[in-house]
Enzyme design. Structure first.
Site, mmCIF file in Angstrom:
data_model
loop_
_atom_site.group_PDB
_atom_site.id
_atom_site.type_symbol
_atom_site.label_atom_id
_atom_site.label_comp_id
_atom_site.label_asym_id
_atom_site.label_seq_id
_atom_site.Cartn_x
_atom_site.Cartn_y
_atom_site.Cartn_z
ATOM 1 C CB CYS A 50 -8.839 24.552 21.552
ATOM 2 S SG CYS A 50 -7.750 23.506 20.556
ATOM 3 C CB SER A 107 1.082 19.142 20.941
ATOM 4 O OG SER A 107 1.648 20.381 20.578
ATOM 5 N N GLY A 187 -21.164 13.452 6.147
ATOM 6 C CA GLY A 187 -21.235 13.902 7.532
ATOM 7 C C GLY A 187 -20.774 15.341 7.626
#
Length: 429
Positions: A50, A107, A187
């Site tokens: 991603c 990263s 959630g």
């Protein structure tokens, strides 16, 4: 063998472009075949996550321009649109980049461990598609070795640097063996999804996910073998859970002091660990005043995260030194391989000259030649043949103003040492 690494990542390209350049698993086989054909590279590997898409190529030429055109065409992009976000590294810098990626130094979250697994998967996929050869294999193995040293010899991966990971890590202060604890996640968004993943990695096996929409709760819980419930059902399940982590967009608290008090009476002093990641808060602040409840807010976690980021930055400097050492080791390995190839050719040539002179001597012996004369002739002929071409090249280099060739010859044959070891002949009186 030239090495080229090129790609885009979270620093050079927005998510909209990264999405368009990502490779899907079903297209990987075609991508490998097309990439090698378009670039002329003998070896190739593709990393697609991603946050980055990177291509690792080994070949005889600089293939970056042709790879850029192929990458743009494969994803139906304009080359100019992609070029402004593209970075290209060659040879030693390409090796350094791969090692920094593997160690988590490149990263978005400094030192995060997931990228190493993703890079290993990319290497395995290249091998499955017969795209990776000896050169890339050696480079990846060295990168994995460096990443392991970074993990074991520095503190770069010890402290959490994300809210989700920090929340789960803090739970270890309350529960030593989390495999015995049940978690309630309130959630079903990305943060809670990440929390669930970290909890599962920490050993938690029993999950409840509560959400306003039951279907989303069931979907997330199902990924970890848990159960999805509605927010309204939380009170009836609260007694059985030990860990409560909440992150919703609710404007009002979902879990109140009264509900927690009633659950505590049935728990016989078994502690609760609660983390309220939501803003506005999902858990009433008064819950923190209850005995046997350890309640943390997002501000508590942020302080931990900031401290951990600072500690990781110090560890990153140590990690960069390990990467520098790893790059140098890899380059030394390549030089050694080049030397082996050259020495092999050198030995083969010497053996051909030996065989020619030996056969000449054997013919002379078979025709009745004197053995001593033949042996002396063999030694003289072999010496002349072995030394002729090097002597010609040394004289030529000296004439051209390259005295270092003579020095190399002296070093190769240790002439200075041999001269120093030779006995001094006494002067005649």
């Amino acid at each position: 063998m030239a090495l080229v690494t090129l790609g885009i990542n979270h620093r050079t390209a927005p998510v909209e472009l990264r999405e368009r350049v990502a490779f899907t698993p079903e297209h990987m086989a075609d991508a490998f075949a097309e990439l090698r054909a378009a670039s002329g590279a003998t070896e190739a590997a593709i990393l697609s996550t991603c946050n980055r898409t990177e291509l690792y190529l080994a070949g005889d030429d600089d293939c970056a321009p042709s790879v850029l055109r192929w990458l743009a065409g494969f994803h139906d992009l304009d080359s100019s649109e992609l070029e402004q976000s593209l970075y290209v590294y060659r040879d030693a810098e390409a090796v350094r980049h791969v090692m920094r990626v593997a160690a988590g130094l490149d990263s978005m979250v400094l030192g995060e461990p997931q990228i190493l697994g993703q890079l290993k998967d990319a290497y395995a996929l290249a091998r499955e598609n017969n795209a990776s050869g000896a050169f890339l294999s050696r480079m990846f193995e060295q990168a994995f070795s460096v990443a392991k040293r970074v993990r074991t010899q520095t503190a770069i991966g010890e402290n959490p640097v994300s809210v989700a990971y920090a929340a789960v890590s803090m739970a270890h202060h309350i529960f030593a063996d989390m495999s015995r604890n049940k978690a309630l996640l309130i959630g079903a968004g990305k943060t809670i999804e990440l929390v669930a993943r970290h909890l599962a990695d920490a050993g938690v096996q029993d999950f409840l996910v509560a959400n306003r929409t039951l279907e989303r709760a069931q979907t997330l819980a199902g990924r970890h073998g848990g159960k999805g419930i509605l927010l309204s059902e939380i009170p009836e399940y609260l007694t059985d859970v030990d860990i409560v982590i909440s992150s919703t967009a609710s404007p009002l608290p979902i879990l109140g002091k009264g509900a927690v008090e009633r659950a505590l009476k049935k728990r016989k002093h078994r502690p609760y660990f609660m983390v309220d990641i939501a803003v506005p808060r999902d858990i009433e602040p008064e819950v923190a005043s209850l005995d046997d409840v350890y309640l943390y807010t997002v501000d508590d976690l942020r302080q931990v995260i900031e401290e951990n980021i600072r500690s990781r930055e110090g560890a990153a400097r140590e990690a960069e030194n390990l990467v520098d050492s790893g790059v140098q080791d890899f380059l030394n390995q390549l030089r050694a391989l080049d030397a082996v190839s050259t020495l092999k050719q050198f030995r083969q040539r010497a053996e051909v000259l030996r065989d020619v002179e030996t056969e000449k001597a054997l013919r002379t012996l078979r025709n009745g030649g004197d053995p001593e004369t033949v042996l002396r002739s063999l030694a003289r002929g072999l010496t002349n043949k072995l030394l002729h071409e090097p002597s010609v090249q040394v004289r030529k280099a000296t004439t051209e103003g390259r005295p270092e060739v003579t020095e190399w010859l002296r070093e190769l044959h240790q002439l200075d040492i041999l001269e120093a070891d030779e006995p001094t002949t006494p002067e005649k009186i």
